[in-house]
Write an enzyme that holds these catalytic residues in place. Structure first.
Site, short mmCIF file in Angstrom:
data_model
loop_
_atom_site.label_atom_id
_atom_site.label_comp_id
_atom_site.label_asym_id
_atom_site.label_seq_id
_atom_site.Cartn_x
_atom_site.Cartn_y
_atom_site.Cartn_z
N HIS A 164 35.78 -115.40 58.97
CA HIS A 164 35.11 -116.66 59.34
C HIS A 164 33.93 -116.98 58.43
O HIS A 164 33.45 -118.11 58.42
CB HIS A 164 34.68 -116.65 60.81
CG HIS A 164 33.51 -115.79 61.14
ND1 HIS A 164 33.64 -114.55 61.74
CD2 HIS A 164 32.18 -115.98 61.00
CE1 HIS A 164 32.44 -114.03 61.95
NE2 HIS A 164 31.53 -114.89 61.50
N ASP A 172 39.88 -110.99 61.62
CA ASP A 172 38.58 -111.50 61.13
C ASP A 172 38.06 -110.66 59.97
O ASP A 172 36.90 -110.26 59.93
CB ASP A 172 37.55 -111.55 62.26
CG ASP A 172 36.45 -112.58 61.97
OD1 ASP A 172 36.57 -113.29 60.96
OD2 ASP A 172 35.47 -112.64 62.73
N SER A 204 27.04 -112.07 59.98
CA SER A 204 28.47 -111.80 59.92
C SER A 204 28.87 -111.18 58.58
O SER A 204 28.47 -111.66 57.52
CB SER A 204 29.27 -113.08 60.11
OG SER A 204 29.47 -113.37 61.46
#
Length: 449
Positions: free
Chosen positions: A158, A189, A271
């Site tokens: 993402h 992911d 992230s």
């Protein structure tokens, strides 16, 4: 288990797990009606996506209106936008308070230790990622982990999804590299990047011991996309945790299982960053965190799981869930209307025609086309793409790709996903006046999957 609606809009909700990439911007080259998005309904245990894509402009209100109800995902560098009455900023930025734990007790009663600048040792093998989403008129920020001296980098899917340009800065040297996508797997992911002309980088050290509940950990990442690594100390609170995306529109529910759950001040931009064990070795990859409460709960993919996925991508092993390299791209936005079984309202998808989709529930009739021809209705065409060169315009209905009959936007995305950039395919469509057309189009390289 935390529940996350998987959609483009960067909106988070109280006590929910939020993806941590920072994005802001507006959809480019599409009519306003085609680019519009519905609001996320802010309810407890509902949250934002793993997709790390552009926030929806035009639905925000005053800056800094975050906190207990909902919070935006980011303060990217593009045009300011927001969702659900919030502007970019997830409560850690000035004016927000949803995730602002301090050392000692803050106004929300948190005793969680706040993040501080990462040391040189903590920064080793961790890089800063900045992306441009050219078709979205947006920019994003995240983090990555260096895997090899010649520039292989591990990050979350993402963080780089829908990007058209990626730049990576090595935190310890300040040197910036252009990066390309080796491959990605949205269901895990995980994504792998390759830095151009990189050499003699210092890879991160991977822990070969098992992490246990109660272990001290440090989450290192590009917090708030500020271009400086921050380190947040915390504790492992659970193993085998799950974070689930809820089905919306044409997208199915997806779950990340066996996550490391930590209590640490993990925020947007972290992230893809490193979760370090007490010996300073990587035990996980920061992926999601709670929002809307003073004490932050973070989630990390165990490093061994992330590396297993990464290794298959690096080896070029095509699976049913991954994309090697970049996807094929036609260059359109697609409208898909369907009946809602609950309310009778239409459900619309704006799909870029590259195998990805962005769903919108509770809206109908925004594209302006009333064609009854079965197929994928074109909501808009991106400039300088195969679709534009073929003469497609908004209101046209694509009926066939090669030998595959197209019934809706999902079918079109699936058909395009079967091809690679550079493939030439036959495309048939009907225009708004009912005239049929056929043309050969050569698919181009699309944004990262």
């Amino acid at each position: 288990m935390s529940t996350i609606p998987r959609r483009r809009l960067a909106a988070a909700v109280t006590a929910a797990a939020a993806a941590l990439a920072l994005t802001v911007g507006t959809a480019a080259e599409l009519p306003a009606a085609a680019a519009a998005h519905t609001s996320t309904v802010a309810t407890t245990q509902s949250a934002i996506p793993f997709t790390g894509q552009a926030t929806d402009p035009g639905q925000g209100t005053d800056p800094g209106q975050s906190g207990g109800q909902s919070s935006g995902l980011g303060q990217g560098k593009g045009t300011q936008g927001g969702t659900n009455g919030v502007t970019p900023g997830n409560g850690t930025a000035p004016g927000g308070n949803a995730q602002s734990p301090n050392t000692g007790q803050d106004s929300n009663g948190s005793t969680q230790q706040e993040a501080s600048p990462a040391s040189a040792e903590e920064s080793t093998g961790v890089i800063l990622i900045d992306t441009e989403l050219g078709y979205e008129n947006a920019e994003a920020a995240g983090t990555g982990i260096v895997l090899s001296k010649d520039g292989l980098v591990l990050t979350n899917n993402h963080v780089i999804a829908d990007s058209t340009k990626i730049s990576v800065t090595v935190a310890t040297t300040g040197k910036t590299y252009e990066a390309s996508v080796v491959g990605s797997d949205s269901t895990k992911d995980v994504a792998v990047l390759q830095l151009k002309d990189a050499s003699n980088l210092q890879p991160a050290t991977v822990d070969d011991d098992s992490v246990t509940v109660g272990d001290d950990v440090t989450a290192v990442g590009n917090s708030e996309g500020q271009g400086q690594l921050q380190a947040a100390d915390g504790t492992v609170t659970d193993l085998g945790a799950s974070v689930t995306t809820t089905a919306q529109g044409s997208e199915d529910s997806e779950t990340l299982n066996n996550m490391i759950q930590v209590q640490a001040d993990i925020v947007s931009g972290d992230s893809g960053g490193a979760l370090l064990g007490d010996e300073g070795e990587v035990v996980g990859m920061n992926t999601a965190a709670s929002s809307g409460s003073a004490t932050v709960t973070g989630f990390a993919i165990p490093i061994e799981s992330a590396l297993t996925t990464a290794e298959s991508i690096i080896d070029g092993q095509q699976t049913s869930t991954n994309t090697i390299g970049y996807p094929a791209f036609l260059g359109i936005g697609v409208q898909q209307d369907s009946q809602s079984t609950q309310s009778g309202q239409g459900s619309q998808s704006i799909q870029p025609g590259d195998g990805n989709s962005n769903s919108q529930s509770g809206q109908s009739g925004q594209s302006g086309s009333t064609s009854q021809t079965a197929g994928a209705v074109v909501a808009g065409v991106y400039e300088d793409t195969p679709a534009a060169e073929a003469g497609l315009t908004a209101g046209d209905t694509i009926t066939q790709i090669g030998s595959t009959q197209i019934t809706d936007g999902t079918a079109l995305s699936s058909a395009i996903a079967e091809h690679k950039p550079g493939d030439t395919v036959s495309m048939s469509w009907t225009d708004a006046d009912g005239q049929s057309h056929t043309a050969e189009v050569t698919l181009t390289e699309g944004p990262a999957a």
